[in-house]
Scaffold this motif. Structure first.
Motif, PDB file in Angstrom:
ATOM      1  N   VAL A 157       3.557  -4.962  -8.874  1.00 40.51           N
ATOM      2  CA  VAL A 157       2.121  -5.248  -8.837  1.00 40.51           C
ATOM      3  C   VAL A 157       1.520  -4.810  -7.505  1.00 40.51           C
ATOM      4  CG1 VAL A 157       0.410  -7.109  -8.841  1.00 40.51           C
ATOM      5  CG2 VAL A 157       2.279  -7.114 -10.503  1.00 40.51           C
ATOM      6  N   VAL A 158       2.234  -5.050  -6.415  1.00 45.30           N
ATOM      7  CA  VAL A 158       1.748  -4.615  -5.099  1.00 45.30           C
ATOM      8  C   VAL A 158       1.552  -3.102  -5.083  1.00 45.30           C
ATOM      9  CG1 VAL A 158       2.412  -4.338  -2.676  1.00 45.30           C
ATOM     10  CG2 VAL A 158       2.679  -6.559  -3.796  1.00 45.30           C
ATOM     11  N   LEU A 466       6.981  -2.831   2.789  1.00 47.62           N
ATOM     12  CA  LEU A 466       6.483  -4.201   2.674  1.00 47.62           C
ATOM     13  C   LEU A 466       7.571  -5.141   2.154  1.00 47.62           C
ATOM     14  CD1 LEU A 466       2.924  -3.561   1.177  1.00 47.62           C
ATOM     15  CD2 LEU A 466       3.478  -4.263   3.521  1.00 47.62           C
ATOM     16  N   GLY A 467       8.436  -4.631   1.285  1.00 53.16           N
ATOM     17  CA  GLY A 467       9.550  -5.443   0.814  1.00 53.16           C
ATOM     18  C   GLY A 467      10.476  -5.841   1.940  1.00 53.16           C
ATOM     19  N   ASP A 468      10.694  -4.921   2.883  1.00 50.94           N
ATOM     20  CA  ASP A 468      11.531  -5.254   4.036  1.00 50.94           C
ATOM     21  C   ASP A 468      10.820  -6.221   4.964  1.00 50.94           C
ATOM     22  OD1 ASP A 468      13.658  -3.650   3.216  1.00 50.94           O
ATOM     23  OD2 ASP A 468      12.759  -1.854   4.090  1.00 50.94           O
ATOM     24  N   VAL A 469       9.499  -6.170   5.003  1.00 52.87           N
ATOM     25  CA  VAL A 469       8.743  -7.154   5.782  1.00 52.87           C
ATOM     26  C   VAL A 469       8.936  -8.552   5.208  1.00 52.87           C
ATOM     27  CG1 VAL A 469       6.408  -7.934   6.361  1.00 52.87           C
ATOM     28  CG2 VAL A 469       7.017  -5.522   6.625  1.00 52.87           C
ATOM     29  N   ILE A 486       1.611 -11.279   5.640  1.00 49.69           N
ATOM     30  CA  ILE A 486       1.395  -9.899   6.092  1.00 49.69           C
ATOM     31  C   ILE A 486       1.114  -8.990   4.906  1.00 49.69           C
ATOM     32  CG2 ILE A 486       2.504  -7.909   7.168  1.00 49.69           C
ATOM     33  CD1 ILE A 486       4.013  -9.884   8.970  1.00 49.69           C
ATOM     34  N   ILE A 487       1.881  -9.161   3.830  1.00 45.66           N
ATOM     35  CA  ILE A 487       1.677  -8.333   2.634  1.00 45.66           C
ATOM     36  C   ILE A 487       0.291  -8.568   2.052  1.00 45.66           C
ATOM     37  CG2 ILE A 487       2.452  -7.970   0.259  1.00 45.66           C
ATOM     38  CD1 ILE A 487       5.303  -8.664   1.288  1.00 45.66           C
ATOM     39  N   SER A 488      -0.099  -9.823   1.963  1.00 38.91           N
ATOM     40  CA  SER A 488      -1.410 -10.159   1.408  1.00 38.91           C
ATOM     41  C   SER A 488      -2.530  -9.572   2.261  1.00 38.91           C
ATOM     42  CB  SER A 488      -1.567 -11.671   1.305  1.00 38.91           C
ATOM     43  OG  SER A 488      -0.567 -12.227   0.467  1.00 38.91           O
ATOM     44  N   LEU A 489      -2.386  -9.659   3.574  1.00 41.55           N
ATOM     45  CA  LEU A 489      -3.406  -9.121   4.465  1.00 41.55           C
ATOM     46  C   LEU A 489      -3.488  -7.599   4.331  1.00 41.55           C
ATOM     47  CD1 LEU A 489      -2.830 -11.260   7.690  1.00 41.55           C
ATOM     48  CD2 LEU A 489      -4.762 -11.397   6.097  1.00 41.55           C
ATOM     49  N   TYR A 490      -2.343  -6.950   4.197  1.00 39.89           N
ATOM     50  CA  TYR A 490      -2.353  -5.487   4.094  1.00 39.89           C
ATOM     51  C   TYR A 490      -2.977  -5.029   2.778  1.00 39.89           C
ATOM     52  CZ  TYR A 490      -0.895  -0.637   4.006  1.00 39.89           C
ATOM     53  OH  TYR A 490      -0.897   0.720   3.930  1.00 39.89           O
ATOM     54  N   GLY A 492      -5.116  -6.705   1.056  1.00 40.66           N
ATOM     55  CA  GLY A 492      -6.542  -6.991   1.192  1.00 40.66           C
ATOM     56  C   GLY A 492      -7.252  -5.947   2.034  1.00 40.66           C
ATOM     57  N   LEU A 493      -6.586  -5.471   3.098  1.00 39.81           N
ATOM     58  CA  LEU A 493      -7.166  -4.418   3.934  1.00 39.81           C
ATOM     59  C   LEU A 493      -7.361  -3.135   3.129  1.00 39.81           C
ATOM     60  CD1 LEU A 493      -7.998  -3.275   6.720  1.00 39.81           C
ATOM     61  CD2 LEU A 493      -5.561  -2.749   7.098  1.00 39.81           C
ATOM     62  N   ALA A 494      -6.373  -2.777   2.309  1.00 37.17           N
ATOM     63  CA  ALA A 494      -6.474  -1.574   1.487  1.00 37.17           C
ATOM     64  C   ALA A 494      -7.630  -1.693   0.488  1.00 37.17           C
ATOM     65  CB  ALA A 494      -5.159  -1.321   0.750  1.00 37.17           C
ATOM     66  N   VAL A 495      -7.764  -2.864  -0.127  1.00 38.62           N
ATOM     67  CA  VAL A 495      -8.861  -3.074  -1.087  1.00 38.62           C
ATOM     68  C   VAL A 495     -10.210  -2.959  -0.384  1.00 38.62           C
ATOM     69  CG1 VAL A 495      -9.953  -4.756  -2.608  1.00 38.62           C
ATOM     70  CG2 VAL A 495      -7.463  -4.486  -2.633  1.00 38.62           C
ATOM     71  N   ALA A 496     -10.327  -3.588   0.788  1.00 42.64           N
ATOM     72  CA  ALA A 496     -11.589  -3.550   1.533  1.00 42.64           C
ATOM     73  C   ALA A 496     -11.913  -2.117   1.977  1.00 42.64           C
ATOM     74  CB  ALA A 496     -11.510  -4.481   2.737  1.00 42.64           C
ATOM     75  N   ASN A 497     -10.896  -1.385   2.422  1.00 45.63           N
ATOM     76  CA  ASN A 497     -11.096  -0.006   2.846  1.00 45.63           C
ATOM     77  C   ASN A 497     -11.550   0.875   1.682  1.00 45.63           C
ATOM     78  OD1 ASN A 497      -8.980   2.311   4.783  1.00 45.63           O
ATOM     79  ND2 ASN A 497     -11.175   2.242   4.465  1.00 45.63           N
ATOM     80  N   PHE A 498     -10.931   0.677   0.530  1.00 49.53           N
ATOM     81  CA  PHE A 498     -11.323   1.430  -0.665  1.00 49.53           C
ATOM     82  C   PHE A 498     -12.756   1.088  -1.069  1.00 49.53           C
ATOM     83  CE2 PHE A 498     -11.509   1.689  -5.359  1.00 49.53           C
ATOM     84  CZ  PHE A 498     -11.220   3.035  -5.524  1.00 49.53           C
ATOM     85  N   ALA A 499     -13.103  -0.178  -1.008  1.00 52.37           N
ATOM     86  CA  ALA A 499     -14.459  -0.596  -1.364  1.00 52.37           C
ATOM     87  C   ALA A 499     -15.484   0.018  -0.407  1.00 52.37           C
ATOM     88  CB  ALA A 499     -14.561  -2.120  -1.352  1.00 52.37           C
ATOM     89  N   TRP A 500     -15.130   0.114   0.874  1.00 50.95           N
ATOM     90  CA  TRP A 500     -16.046   0.708   1.850  1.00 50.95           C
ATOM     91  C   TRP A 500     -16.286   2.187   1.551  1.00 50.95           C
ATOM     92  CZ3 TRP A 500     -19.604  -0.352   5.263  1.00 50.95           C
ATOM     93  CH2 TRP A 500     -19.979   0.616   6.193  1.00 50.95           C
ATOM     94  N   LEU A 501     -15.242   2.907   1.155  1.00 52.42           N
ATOM     95  CA  LEU A 501     -15.361   4.339   0.881  1.00 52.42           C
ATOM     96  C   LEU A 501     -15.915   4.638  -0.512  1.00 52.42           C
ATOM     97  CD1 LEU A 501     -11.936   5.544   2.360  1.00 52.42           C
ATOM     98  CD2 LEU A 501     -14.190   5.869   3.373  1.00 52.42           C
ATOM     99  N   TRP A 502     -16.030   3.620  -1.344  1.00 53.63           N
ATOM    100  CA  TRP A 502     -16.455   3.807  -2.730  1.00 53.63           C
ATOM    101  C   TRP A 502     -17.707   4.682  -2.878  1.00 53.63           C
ATOM    102  CZ3 TRP A 502     -14.751   2.649  -7.624  1.00 53.63           C
ATOM    103  CH2 TRP A 502     -15.697   2.635  -8.648  1.00 53.63           C
TER     104      TRP A 502
END
Length: 525
Positions: A157-158, A466-469, A486-490, A492-502
């Protein structure tokens, strides 16, 4: 939740990469094949989650799919493939217009584009719908392949969530171009390769359990390997989209044989390398060389069946009827002649020193998306509610993902050297096959959309990292909790970055100030 990297073993297991000593030919007794972590048991839930993510990916890709267009006509390289696909639709799958002598790629992707045009008509929705479907399938494949690589539904899912946020695969899924079709076939072939590896090791475990591994110094024959055959068909279809698919033919062939060596060594075969030469090389050449060639030729079915296809009947005209290759069928000789024209085109497609293309980029800029690709720009759109508006569609890699690619690569090398992790090796092979060959002819004209097939392998590398993290299942509660944070924050960062570039990926009308804020690097302009 079992994390990435766990390797539980049972008593008597042989460590991967080592083989037990055997004093004489015959059955190897008391030896067990190394046990890898089994797949999760939540099969139904995992499929539902994968389908859900693919559904979300489909919604995103089909959103305003018909926009933008150049006053109702295709944009950028769509201008080549869209009319060629339309001609295929009207001419039983073949291009025969002499004006289309610039037919520089095999027909499969254009035939798939033609299917969309058949359903929706000759408009921007029609010539992009097949690409959107292919991009949606890619989401499903990424989730399922990542789950198998990690043995974790959560990390499947990640990976799917990260892939949804990848700007490169997203934008290419909304264009009537070829690269998303190349990506889906390469990705599907890679998935079949991973399934073949698991199948081979399962068969080898049976041989070891029955004490038959020492009957021959070369190890057992493995029978028909249907997943490897499937991988050959799929990579042949990739070649029928673009010739660059041949890079993965070579890469996956080497990868398959490497996995076979590892499996025979782990099973305790006395001559594993020689065993691979004796037992596996021949079948591998059939499945991953001959089958792709036959599949590639099958992609030309309409051209073979036509009477008017470009260069279809050149024997007796531009090609002599005699000569050392006269024993070959005329159709294959004509295709060879036709392919020579295509090769000549690509060989001479070099960067112009006097007038270079404004959005050309070289491969060293691709891993971090340093030079995106502008497909559409309209400065006269006044629907943003301000005086100065911009509407643009740009192929850009989401920085949260692509700027992390050097770290993911270094981590993959480190895990390979220190842990001999086959998953990182496989991902580097897939990524490298889409990247390194472009350095062989650096003078050739290149564009960032060539990096589209690299995107899934980048996502796999980030997911494993991320699995090793997160750490192993036996790690302390605090370590696991920190890893999950850390995984959740990353993600979330990817989703926010994608939304910004949308807005700049889908052509929304934005203010000039907003446009300037989207341009994170000077090289993006």
């Amino acid at each position: 939740m079992v994390s990435v990297g766990d390797r539980p073993a049972r008593a008597g297991a042989v460590p991967v990469g080592r083989r037990p000593a055997t004093s004489a030919p015959g059955p190897t007794l008391g030896v067990r094949f190394p046990v890898e972590r089994p797949m999760p048991t939540d099969r139904l839930r995992s499929w539902l989650l994968a389908i859900l993510l693919a559904f979300i990916g489909g919604i995103l890709r089909f959103y305003r799919l018909g926009f933008p267009s150049d006053h109702g006509t295709p944009v950028f390289d769509e201008k080549h493939y869209v009319p060629q696909a339309w001609q295929m639709l009207r001419n039983f799958g073949v291009e025969d217009n002499p004006g289309f002598e610039l037919v520089v790629h095999p027909p499969l992707a254009k035939q798939l584009i033609a299917l969309g045009e058949w359903v929706w008509g000759y408009d921007s929705m029609g010539w992009r719908v097949s690409a959107a479907v292919a991009g949606t399938v890619c989401v499903l494949l990424v989730v399922r392949i990542a789950r198998r690589l990690t043995r974790s539904t959560m990390f499947g899912v990640v990976a799917g969530a990260l892939f949804l946020c990848d700007g490169v695969s997203f934008v290419q899924s909304r264009m009537g171009m070829l690269d998303i079709f190349l990506t889906v076939f390469v990705l599907a072939s890679f998935g079949a390769m991973v399934l073949d590896r698991d199948d081979v090791r399962a068969r080898m475990a049976v041989v070891v359990a029955e004490g038959r591994v020492g009957v021959s110094p070369f190890g057992p024959r493995l029978g028909v390997r249907w997943w490897r055959f499937t991988a050959g068909v799929l990579i042949g279809m990739a070649c029928a989209v673009k010739w660059s698919g041949v890079y993965w033919v070579a890469a996956f062939g080497v990868l398959s044989l490497g996995w076979d060596v590892a499996a025979r060594r782990a099973a305790g075969v006395r001559r594993p390398w020689l065993g691979v030469w004796v037992r596996d090389v021949g079948p591998a050449l059939w499945a991953l060389a001959a089958i792709p060639i036959l599949t590639y030729l099958a992609g030309w079915w309409a051209w073979f069946a036509s009477e008017t296809g470009v260069d279809r009947h050149e024997v007796g005209q531009e090609i002599g009827v005699g000569g050392p290759f006269s024993f070959m069928p005329d159709a294959l000789r004509s295709l060879w002649y036709y392919s020579g024209h295509v090769l000549s085109f690509h060989a001479n497609l070099t960067t112009s020193t006097s007038a270079p293309h404004p959005w050309e980029s070289k491969p060293w800029a691709w891993p971090m998306s340093l030079r995106p690709m502008l497909y559409y720009l309209n400065n006269s759109d006044q629907t943003c509610g301000a005086k100065d508006c911009v509407s643009a569609t740009m192929l850009v890699g989401t920085p949260a993902l692509w700027w992390a690619s050097p770290l993911a690569l270094v981590w993959a090398v480190w895990r390979t050297v220190t842990r001999f992790d086959w998953r990182h090796v496989a991902i580097m092979v897939g990524y490298g096959a889409g990247y390194l060959p472009w350095f062989l002819d650096i003078d050739r004209q290149m564009y960032y959309f060539y990096a589209t097939p690299m995107a899934p392998f980048l996502i796999f590398g980030l997911t494993l990292m991320l699995g090793d993290v997160l750490g192993p299942a036996l790690a302390g509660t605090e370590r696991r909790a920190t890893g999950l944070l850390i995984i959740s924050l990353y993600v979330g960062l990817a989703v926010a970055n994608f939304a910004w570039l949308w807005p700049i990926m889908v052509g929304d009308s934005i203010t000039s100030a907003h446009w300037d804020a989207e341009m994170w690097l000077p090289s993006w302009r």
